[in-house]
Design a protein around this motif. Structure first.
Motif, mmCIF file in Angstrom:
data_model
loop_
_atom_site.group_PDB
_atom_site.id
_atom_site.type_symbol
_atom_site.label_atom_id
_atom_site.label_comp_id
_atom_site.label_asym_id
_atom_site.label_seq_id
_atom_site.Cartn_x
_atom_site.Cartn_y
_atom_site.Cartn_z
ATOM 1 N N TYR A 1 0.091 5.674 4.397
ATOM 2 C CA TYR A 1 0.878 4.859 3.480
ATOM 3 C C TYR A 1 1.561 5.697 2.402
ATOM 4 C CZ TYR A 1 -1.033 0.543 5.426
ATOM 5 O OH TYR A 1 -1.357 -0.500 6.251
ATOM 6 N N LYS B 1 0.812 -1.224 0.000
ATOM 7 C CA LYS B 1 0.000 0.000 0.000
ATOM 8 C C LYS B 1 0.846 1.275 0.000
ATOM 9 C CE LYS B 1 -3.973 -1.939 2.450
ATOM 10 N NZ LYS B 1 -4.857 -1.770 3.626
ATOM 11 N N ILE B 2 2.122 1.160 0.308
ATOM 12 C CA ILE B 2 2.978 2.344 0.418
ATOM 13 C C ILE B 2 3.204 2.978 -0.949
ATOM 14 C CG2 ILE B 2 5.278 3.212 1.054
ATOM 15 C CD1 ILE B 2 5.379 0.970 3.173
ATOM 16 N N VAL C 1 5.662 4.051 9.257
ATOM 17 C CA VAL C 1 4.451 3.449 8.682
ATOM 18 C C VAL C 1 3.985 2.306 9.583
ATOM 19 C CG1 VAL C 1 3.497 2.150 6.731
ATOM 20 C CG2 VAL C 1 5.009 4.103 6.296
#
Length: 178
Positions: free
Chosen positions: A112, A71-72, A134
């Motif tokens: 993210y 998702k980053i 994160v």
């Protein structure tokens, strides 16, 4: 489900010493929800415009404990965003040393989305540091509680000795020679 937005404090460069009185964070805690709302929008924008991690970056994120590294998104910008248009948040940012004359924010996590100032070299140790933030956000019971704890800890211990930063700096050290 946990909200995943980085608090203002993730990359705050503030220090305290024996001769320096830590800032009073009471007022900032009152406006923190305004910042969180703004940061959620910044994360959404970053999710749309940012680039996915490459295989090596995904591996580092996994190694530091990020649950959902896929998702980053990396977002490269001329300057890391801050809600300058909100006078209360602008004043708070200046008072705690996050923004102002001579202060450059090179990288900051917004959930993210990791915003990086163009020209700043986000080498492996620095990238691992941001990934730890994160992970910390993923693990937080709520963004507001996470933000409160981090703000109070940084006011009490200083930036480098705040528990969340100490954890992230361990990643810097671990990846220094990789």
């Amino acid at each position: 489900m946990k909200k995943l937005v980085a608090p203002l404090l993730l990359t705050l460069s503030m220090s305290t010493s024996a001769n320096t009185t830590p800032p009073d964070v009471t007022e900032f805690l009152q406006v923190l929800p305004q910042y969180v709302q703004w940061a959620e929008q910044i994360d959404k924008e970053g999710q749309k415009t940012g680039t996915s991690l490459n295989e090596a970056e995904l591996q580092i994120a996994k190694e530091v404990g990020v649950s959902h590294p896929e998702k980053i998104r990396m977002v490269y910008v001329d300057s890391v965003p801050y809600p300058y248009e909100n006078p209360v948040l602008k004043e708070m940012g200046e008072r705690i040393g996050f923004i102002g004359e001579g202060i450059t924010n090179n990288a900051q996590v917004f959930g993210y989305s990791i915003y990086v100032r163009k020209g700043f070299i986000l080498d492996t140790p620095k990238l691992a540091h941001e990934f730890v933030h994160v992970k910390q956000i993923e693990e937080a019971s709520s963004l507001l509680e996470y933000s409160k704890k981090h703000l109070v800890d940084m006011a009490k211990y200083g930036y480098a000795d705040a528990p969340y930063e100490k954890e992230a700096f361990k990643a810097n050290e671990k990846y220094k020679h990789k």
